[in-house]
Design an enzyme around this catalytic site. Structure first.
Site, PDB file in Angstrom:
ATOM      1  N   GLU A 434     -36.591  25.744 -27.876  1.00 17.20           N
ATOM      2  CA  GLU A 434     -37.888  26.005 -28.473  1.00 17.20           C
ATOM      3  C   GLU A 434     -38.805  24.797 -28.274  1.00 17.20           C
ATOM      4  OE1 GLU A 434     -36.958  25.942 -32.572  1.00 17.20           O
ATOM      5  OE2 GLU A 434     -39.033  25.751 -33.219  1.00 17.20           O
ATOM      6  N   ASP A 507     -34.705  24.716 -33.757  1.00 15.87           N
ATOM      7  CA  ASP A 507     -34.671  23.817 -34.903  1.00 15.87           C
ATOM      8  C   ASP A 507     -33.940  24.465 -36.083  1.00 15.87           C
ATOM      9  OD1 ASP A 507     -36.102  21.953 -33.550  1.00 15.87           O
ATOM     10  OD2 ASP A 507     -38.040  22.490 -34.440  1.00 15.87           O
ATOM     11  N   ASP A 509     -34.825  24.927 -38.981  1.00 15.92           N
ATOM     12  CA  ASP A 509     -35.774  25.203 -40.063  1.00 15.92           C
ATOM     13  C   ASP A 509     -36.208  26.666 -39.994  1.00 15.92           C
ATOM     14  OD1 ASP A 509     -37.412  25.362 -37.914  1.00 15.92           O
ATOM     15  OD2 ASP A 509     -38.668  23.644 -38.426  1.00 15.92           O
ATOM     16  N   ASP A 511     -39.018  28.123 -38.962  1.00 14.51           N
ATOM     17  CA  ASP A 511     -39.569  28.548 -37.673  1.00 14.51           C
ATOM     18  C   ASP A 511     -38.470  28.747 -36.643  1.00 14.51           C
ATOM     19  OD1 ASP A 511     -42.137  28.807 -38.323  1.00 14.51           O
ATOM     20  OD2 ASP A 511     -42.814  26.890 -37.493  1.00 14.51           O
TER      21      ASP A 511
END
Ligand code: 0RA
Length: 643
Positions: A434, A507, A509, A511
């Site tokens: 990403e 990641d 997280d 997102d």
């Protein structure tokens, strides 16, 4: 003790109970489906199912679920409370009546509901009841409020610890509170309850059990969520359509036929996708079954009948196909059946044939009445079906063209791809990363001999909303397809796969998990063979870097971090929390996440991907945090510390 008593001993219930408990502990697979994380979650569902039964019986409107820091779980409801007092038939070792509460909690297969009429509908685990949960728990504490009294009983590995204690008086309150700690002797893998898994299930339950407040508190992470749905499945449909345009108000029907409760909510929208969910006794039957077939076939029949009768389909026109009448359809069918038959123990497909008959009947009648009474809505729906039918034909041709074109384009590798030198796909890996910055670190950190990197910019096209021809036009998707070399859809050919392992690296997280869900959805829908063949993986980047003097450790969970800090003796330990892959330098990324000797990869199974697909369908809005939106639009009283 008199000899006579010993004779009775052979078939008394308490001995049956002990043998039953023993059997559950020896063969957990037969009762909770095994000893893995799925089975662990079943323990909670089983107890919650019992509380849901009370709610369905109309005698409970609150269920509180709490996971404690030691992973024990409390489930408290304000139902009638498990009956306390001598049991009418079961006898103890001395031939005296057993305590009813102990029977419910310890006799395997005693179920719960006896005598009092009313059927058990929530369909707890293969009907084994809470006694199986009790048997698989290191300890259980049960509290009951009933008839003005507050009772308490304690069990260890399913065995009552003495007589039931009266611990107080209550006014008008009734209810049951169960706290159990799963037994590590049984669940020997290093597993624990997952917030997201439980929340998903509870959310579904709350949608189909209207008027019940379900509160979930995870004390391990101080996270809390509350669900309350007044509108039941109508609210569910509105929720699913929150980003679509409804073509008419939600059509809702609820009826009981032959002791089977049938409920459906239906709304056509301007979108191209079908979002239909089916439930049997509040359980999401993800593989559908007879109730779903009944719903679909009745809609197709009613739409065709109406269109013919009103001259909207001419004699020369063929009937609408099921596909035509499903485009843009959002619907829920939920049945409450006293004796549900499922295809497998995991309860994903309903098999009762009469469910199909009754659903067809009830939904057909309601929807046909709706069309008769709302000719404007009827016209809009049928116009939509006509467009779908025509578009389907045109789209098929266009799709073929695009697929052929993208197959040609796939001969040229995308510019962003940092390819590896090895050509044997048994040895190669593709990292889908990403963002450009993480992509940069990965390119520098990788072993270029066998590891290729494809950075994707931002979120790839929302695959649910667009049609296949559009999706294939998206640049990020195009480069993904051409890098893989397999083609797509009907033209998919695993032989062309250029990398034996396709690894999604995002990641750790929100997102990142959104992007992972999007990618999994894409692969699940358009390249399922990659998942089936065991080629899809998810990289596991660390969450923390723990430095002490000149030593460094990486932790992949909070637990691991705490452990590492403890090992270093707590002082002068430097803890860095990685918010994204970009915060790691290339060497760190290699060491922790890409180096085959150190890294952990998660293999993606079809189950995971289907789960992502459902999560996506059900929970992903376009922009707004879905949970936030979920709460704002539909819940009446919700508190949520999770966002
Ligand atoms: C047996 C009989 C009745 C209720 C229950 C068990 C019951 C079990 C659980 C487990 C968690 N919460 C529960 N609430 C109730 C029927 C009681 C009656 O007819 O009064």
């Amino acid at each position: 003790m008199a000899e006579k008593d010993n004779v009775i001993n052979y078939d008394v219930s308490s001995i049956q109970a002990l043998e039953g408990i023993d059997h559950v502990r020896k063969r957990p697979g037969m009762y909770v489906g095994g000893t893995d994380i799925k089975a662990l979650h079943h323990l909670v569902y089983e107890v919650v199912d019992n509380a849901i039964d009370e709610a369905l019986a109309g005698v409970c409107n609150r269920i509180d679920i709490t996971i404690h820091p030691d992973s024990s779980v409390t489930i408290e409801d304000n139902g009638r409370g498990i009956p306390v007092g001598p049991h009418p038939t079961k006898k103890d070792a001395n031939g005296r009546p057993m305590e009813t509460l102990d029977v419910v909690m310890t006799v395997i297969g005693a179920g719960g509901k006896f005598g009092g009429g009313g059927y058990k509908v929530s369909g707890g685990l293969h009907g084994v009841g809470i006694s199986a949960v009790n048997a698989l728990s290191e300890w259980t504490i049960t509290e009951v409020k009933r008839d003005g009294k507050h009772w308490r009983q304690e069990y260890k590995r399913g065995v009552p610890q003495g007589p039931i204690k009266l611990i107080g008086k209550v006014k008008d309150e009734t209810g049951t509170k169960q706290t159990f700690k799963f037994d590590k002797q049984i669940f020997t893998e290093d597993i624990d309850f997952r917030f997201d898994t439980l929340i998903q299930r509870l959310r579904e339950m709350s949608f189909v059990t209207r008027g019940v407040t379900i509160k979930f508190l995870d004390e391990r992470a101080d996270r809390e969520m509350t669900f309350y749905f007044e509108g039941g499945i109508t609210a569910f449909v509105r929720y699913l359509n929150r980003n679509r345009e409804g073509l008419h108000p939600v059509v809702h029907v609820e009826k009981e036929v032959e002791n089977i409760g049938i409920e459906a909510a239906i709304q056509y929208t301007d979108s191209y996708t079908e979002s239909v969910y089916s439930f049997a006794n509040t359980i999401n039957t993800i593989d559908g079954g007879t109730h779903l077939t009944g719903l679909r076939s009745s809609l197709t029949r009613v739409v065709n009948d109406y269109a013919r009768k009103n001259g909207l389909l001419k004699d020369a026109d063929p009937n609408f196909s099921g596909d035509d009448t499903r485009e843009g359809l959002t619907a829920i069918v939920s049945i409450k059946h006293p004796d549900p038959q499922f295809e497998s123990q995991t309860k994903v497909k309903l098999m009762n044939p009469e469910a199909q008959t009754y659903v067809t009947q009830v939904v057909g009648e309601a929807f046909s009445t709706f069309l008769e009474e709302n000719p404007q809505a009827a016209k809009t729906i049928i116009a939509k079906c006509l467009t779908s039918a025509r578009a389907r034909d045109a789209a098929r041709k266009a799709r073929d063209l695009v697929i052929r074109k993208s197959a040609l384009e796939s001969l040229t590798l995308p510019g962003k791809l940092a390819d590896c030198s090895e050509r044997d796909s048994n040895k190669t890996e593709l990292y889908i990363v990403e963002g450009d910055s993480a992509g940069g670190s990965a390119k520098q950190g990788r072993d270029r001999h066998f590891q290729a990197i494809l950075p994707l910019r931002g979120k790839i096209l929302n695959t649910e909303r667009a049609r296949l021809d559009k999706i294939l036009g998206n640049n990020e998707v195009k480069s993904l397809i051409s890098a893989l070399g397999t083609g797509i859809g009907d033209n998919f050919d695993l032989e062309g796969l250029r990398y034996g392992r396709v690894i999604i690296m995002t990641d750790a997280d929100v997102d990142g998990s959104h992007i992972r869900t999007l990618l999994l959805t894409f692969f699940f829908r358009y390249m399922p063979q990659l998942i089936d063949g065991g080629h899809m993986y998810i990289a596991q980047p660390p969450l923390y870097r723990i430095a002490y003097k000149n030593q460094v450790k990486y932790a992949y969970s909070d637990k691991e971090k705490d452990k590492a800090v403890k090992e270093y003796g707590n002082d002068k330990v430097g803890i860095q929390r990685y918010k994204g892959l970009g915060e790691m330098n290339p060497e760190q990324l290699w060491e922790t996440t890409m180096n085959p000797t150190n890294r952990t990869l998660l293999l993606v199974t079809v189950d995971d991907a289907a789960e992502a697909d459902r999560t996506f369908d059900m929970l992903m809005g376009d922009a707004v945090d879905p949970r936030k939106k979920f709460i704002q639009t539909h819940a009446k009283s919700v508190r949520n510390l999770d966002i």
